[in-house]
Every structure is written in structure tokens, then in C-alpha cells.
Motif scaffolding. Structure first.
Motif, short mmCIF file in Angstrom:
data_model
loop_
_atom_site.label_atom_id
_atom_site.label_comp_id
_atom_site.label_asym_id
_atom_site.label_seq_id
_atom_site.Cartn_x
_atom_site.Cartn_y
_atom_site.Cartn_z
N ALA A 103 32.23 -7.80 -25.21
CA ALA A 103 32.00 -9.08 -24.53
C ALA A 103 33.32 -9.68 -24.07
CB ALA A 103 31.28 -10.04 -25.47
N ILE A 104 34.37 -9.51 -24.88
CA ILE A 104 35.67 -10.03 -24.49
C ILE A 104 36.23 -9.23 -23.33
CG2 ILE A 104 38.00 -10.56 -25.28
CD1 ILE A 104 36.88 -10.76 -28.11
N GLU A 105 36.10 -7.90 -23.41
CA GLU A 105 36.59 -7.06 -22.31
C GLU A 105 35.91 -7.42 -21.00
OE1 GLU A 105 35.80 -3.25 -24.16
OE2 GLU A 105 37.94 -2.78 -24.05
N ASP A 106 34.61 -7.73 -21.06
CA ASP A 106 33.88 -8.10 -19.85
C ASP A 106 34.37 -9.42 -19.28
OD1 ASP A 106 32.35 -5.84 -20.10
OD2 ASP A 106 30.65 -6.85 -21.06
N ALA A 107 34.97 -10.26 -20.14
CA ALA A 107 35.44 -11.56 -19.68
C ALA A 107 36.84 -11.51 -19.10
CB ALA A 107 35.42 -12.56 -20.85
N LEU A 108 37.56 -10.39 -19.28
CA LEU A 108 38.92 -10.28 -18.77
C LEU A 108 38.93 -10.23 -17.24
CD1 LEU A 108 40.35 -7.62 -21.25
CD2 LEU A 108 41.07 -10.01 -21.08
N ARG A 109 39.79 -11.01 -16.66
CA ARG A 109 39.92 -11.05 -15.21
C ARG A 109 41.39 -10.99 -14.83
NH1 ARG A 109 35.42 -10.29 -15.99
NH2 ARG A 109 33.56 -11.37 -15.20
N PRO A 110 41.71 -10.55 -13.60
CA PRO A 110 43.11 -10.59 -13.16
C PRO A 110 43.57 -12.03 -12.99
CG PRO A 110 41.67 -10.03 -11.33
CD PRO A 110 40.81 -10.01 -12.56
N SER A 168 46.33 -11.57 -18.05
CA SER A 168 44.90 -11.61 -17.79
C SER A 168 44.40 -13.03 -17.90
CB SER A 168 44.15 -10.73 -18.78
OG SER A 168 44.58 -9.39 -18.71
N LEU A 169 43.23 -13.26 -17.31
CA LEU A 169 42.60 -14.58 -17.33
C LEU A 169 41.23 -14.46 -17.97
CD1 LEU A 169 43.07 -17.55 -16.12
CD2 LEU A 169 41.52 -16.80 -14.30
N LEU A 170 40.89 -15.39 -18.85
CA LEU A 170 39.58 -15.40 -19.50
C LEU A 170 39.02 -16.81 -19.48
CD1 LEU A 170 41.73 -13.67 -21.60
CD2 LEU A 170 39.47 -12.89 -22.39
N ASP A 171 37.74 -16.93 -19.22
CA ASP A 171 37.05 -18.21 -19.35
C ASP A 171 37.12 -18.64 -20.81
OD1 ASP A 171 34.67 -19.91 -20.08
OD2 ASP A 171 34.41 -19.87 -17.90
N ALA A 172 37.71 -19.79 -21.09
CA ALA A 172 37.99 -20.20 -22.47
C ALA A 172 36.72 -20.40 -23.28
CB ALA A 172 38.82 -21.47 -22.47
N ARG A 173 35.70 -20.96 -22.67
CA ARG A 173 34.48 -21.24 -23.44
C ARG A 173 33.70 -19.95 -23.72
NH1 ARG A 173 35.90 -25.16 -20.13
NH2 ARG A 173 36.11 -27.27 -20.97
#
Length: 418
Positions: free
Chosen positions: A4-11, A355-360
């Protein structure tokens, strides 16, 4: 769970950052867990450049003295003077005026502004108060310039005192900047009768600026409007500094919390004033920009105070966006690989970043993992409490922070075209 965390990773790029919000925030803040690190400053520069060019942000504000920053703004908008002179005199705090990252930012801002009309130029600002670790500035500069500004524009009977009275009340600047007052309230002049009178005068002058200043709808020259904005800044600073000195003279157990809270309030006031004039990009410590309270332990006592970001968020609502930066290693400061039961350890195992992740979404994904707050191996680095991820809109993760980084490498690390 790691999936789930890997799916949230963004450039990490401007489009992905602004895509987190229904519309680009009026004030977008990028926090950092440690000051003065070349990797983080290079990433900031590249991201801010893209946001200026692609999303039309028009002010870049750093955690540096709001009054000195006028020198920097003059330089980046085409004023006279050299870059080295501006670096020496336009910044507060030791990590700012020796920073190659800040030099690079100013060089780019000046080049960007060259040939552009004033309305399309990117401006520089500071949102910090005139404070240092060892004490606070004298209120002389803010008060005397504010008084002089008003004396040239309003009837003399509206002023609460003369310039001579002001000078007498201020006395010697060394009384205000006494280093020992930071640790010993008895050495502070912040609660003398003269200081109390100065506090009243500062409040009256600041109120007079607010009353006499032209309204937003009034047709006045941009230069005149900026003069009034500067007067307001002097007013906020004068009032805030005298309150800070007042709490420096306090001997109660609440002294430290009051001082730290006053500093945050001054930062928030400056950020809100900047946001009134147009879209702002801000960069400072995570602790100042987060929504919520900050805390520190002093002996057996836990001291807490509201962060500047909390006050800004309460006023701007969805108009305030916060990116909190987390790091993996800082080897030149003996900060090694984070433990796997920390949020930094979880992210370090999945990506080198940036990397960028949605914090919530990240907070939800790691809930129940029993993560602990990372211990800081170096006093200058502040890890993030995993329970506080939801105070931000996004997490920027950088796996390795190095002391020096080539400019081209930093540009490539932040995706997107300038």
C-alpha cells in the motif's frame, strides 16, 4: 502493508504536488527536518523553480529575518549590489548566509526576473522575526522606521510620541541584546516601565498604519502600496519583539513556552501578510510549518506551544498546503540507516527518493504497525513522529542527504521540465 505504501509513492514534481489539492494552495510550505543541507536546498530550488514557472507562484519566503530580507528582494528584482553583499547582510542565522543553495536560488531569481515587468517578477521575503538562538534584536529599527514613516504621512497630533521621546525610551541597544537575558530573566529589560510604554507606543503605531493605509480597492501606485506593506511589517515586528522581550523577563515556569509561542506567532503573522498579496512558496523547519503543536522536554517538564503553521492553517484553511520532508541518512553528521520500526525506516527500505506521498494515505497505511519516533543521533536533525503524519498534506522523502551535491544532479532528482 508495504504494498500500500509502494502504491502511494509518487515522483517529486510540481504537477504531482499541486495535484494533491483541488486547486494550488495560496500558501504552499515545504518543511525540512534539518537546516543548511545541500541536498535538501537543491531539491527545494528545483521544485520552487518549477512551481514558479508552471503554477505562477510569485513570492518565495524563507525562514530568515523579515526585515533584512528587503535587501535580498531588492537584489533579485534587479537592484544594485553584489550577490556576496546580499548574502552577508540580507540573511539572519548562520546556515543561511553561507549556503551555496541560497546563493543558487538568488542567482536564479534575479535571472528569471530580468526583463520581466514588475507584476510578473518573483519576489523574495523572510518570515522569521529578528531573533537568534542567543537573544532578540532591539526594537529600535522597527520602531524608529515605523515612526518616521508615519510622521511623514499623518498629522503630528496623531502620533503617540515624538522621535526624541522614542529614542529616550529605547536607550542603549545593548540593554536589549544582552546575551545573558536568554537564560537569566533578571538580565532582561522587557518588563521595565520604559519597555511597557514602548509596547503601548508600538501597538498605537501599528494600529495607525492599519487605519491610514490605502485599501485594496484604492487606486495607488504599486510602489506606494509596497511602502505601506513594509510599514505594516515594521509594526508587526515592533509589537512582536516587545512581547518577546516581555516574556524574556518572565521568571515563571511558562517562560520558555511563551517565548517559543511568541516566535511562532510572529512567523505566522508574516506568512499570512505575504499570502494576502499573492501566492507564496515558503521553506522552513518542519516544526514551524506543521499544523498542530510543537513540544520539547526540559528536564522533567514537557513544554508545548502552537506552531506557526497551525495559526496559518486556521486562517487560510484549504488555502494552506504543507509538505513535510523526511530523510533516511545524514552520514556526514553520523545519522545512519533508520531503524525499521520508524516511519523513516519504512520509507528508506522502499525507496531512495526523492519521492512524494499523500500524508493521510501514508498515515492510514502504517496505522497499527507500532512505529516509534526515531531517535535523533544529531541535535541539529529532528525526526518526524509517526503519529503526526496527518498534520501535513504530503511527505517528501529523501533517502540520503549528502553535504555537497552537484547542481545538475539536483535538477535531475526533481522531475519535470522548467
Amino acid at each position: 502493508m508495504t504494498g500500500a505504501i509502494e502504491d502511494a509513492l509518487r515522483p517529486l514534481d510540481a504537477a504531482t504536488v499541486t495535484g494533491l489539492f483541488p486547486s494550488p494552495p495560496r500558501l504552499l510550505a515545504l518543511g525540512e527536518p534539518v537546516h543548511g543541507q545541500a541536498t535538501l536546498l537543491a531539491l527545494r530550488n528545483a521544485l520552487f523553480r518549477h512551481l514558479v514557472e508552471q503554477e505562477h507562484y510569485r513570492t518565495i519566503a524563507l525562514e530568515t529575518d523579515c526585515l533584512r530580507a528587503s535587501l535580498v528582494d531588492d537584489y533579485v528584482t534587479g537592484g544594485e549590489g553584489t550577490l556576496e553583499e546580499v548574502m552577508e547582510h540580507g540573511f539572519s542565522h548562520q546556515w543561511f548566509n553561507v549556503s551555496e543553495g541560497n546563493r543558487a536560488l538568488l542567482r536564479w531569481m534575479r535571472a528569471y526576473n530580468e526583463g520581466r515587468p514588475a507584476a510578473r517578477q518573483v519576489r523574495f521575503a523572510g518570515f522569521e522575526a529578528p531573533l537568534e538562538e542567543y537573544g532578540a534584536a532591539s526594537p529600535r529599527q522597527a520602531l524608529t522606521l515605523l515612526h518616521s514613516f508615519l510622521a511623514a504621512r499623518v498629522a503630528v497630533e496623531r502620533l503617540p510620541c515624538t522621535a526624541e521621546d522614542l529614542d529616550t525610551l529605547l536607550g542603549e541597544d545593548g540593554r536589549w541584546t544582552e546575551p545573558g537575558a536568554m537564560m537569566d530573566p533578571a538580565q532582561s529589560v522587557g518588563r521595565t516601565k520604559k519597555a511597557e510604554r514602548l509596547g503601548e507606543i508600538a501597538a498605537e503605531l501599528a494600529a495607525l498604519v492599519a487605519e491610514a493605509a490605502p485599501g485594496a480597492a484604492e487606486a495607488v501606485a504599486e510602489a506606494e502600496r509596497e511602502e505601506w506593506d513594509l510599514a505594516r511589517r515594521h509594526g508587526r515586528t515592533a509589537v512582536g519583539l516587545l512581547r518577546y522581550h516581555h516574556w524574556m523577563a518572565d521568571s515563571s515556569p511558562s517562560r520558555v513556552g511563551r517565548l517559543l509561542g511568541q516566535r511562532e506567532a510572529m512567523m505566522a503573522g508574516n506568512l499570512l501578510a505575504l499570502a494576502e498579496r499573492g501566492p507564496v512558496l515558503a521553506n522552513g523547519h518542519n516544526g514551524h510549518l506543521q499544523r498542530g503543536h510543537s513540544s520539547m522536554r526540559m528536564g522533567e517538564e514537557l513544554v508545548q506551544w502552537p506552531s506557526g503553521g497551525l495559526a496559518v492553517s486556521e486562517r487560510l484553511g484549504a488555502g494552506y498546503g504543507v509538505l513535510t520532508t523526511l530523510i533516511g541518512t545524514l552520514r556526514h553528521r553520523d545519522v545512519g540507516v533508520p531503524a525499521p520500526d520508524t516511519i523513516e525506516g519504512v520509507l528508506h527500505a522502499l525507496t531512495d527518493g526523492p519521492s512524494l506521498l499523500d500524508a493521510r494515505r501514508l498515515a492510514s497505511a502504517v496505522e497499527g504497525l507500532g512505529l516509534v519516533h526515531r531517535e535523533s543521533e544529531w541535535y541539529g536533525y529532528s525526526p518526524t513522529n509517526p503519529d503526526q503524519l496527518g498534520r501535513s498534506d504530503a511527505i517528501v522523502f529523501v533517502g540520503e542527504v549528502v553535504e555537497e551535491i552537484a547542481g545538475d544532479a539536483a535538477e535531475e532528482a526533481v522531475q519535470g521540465e522548467g
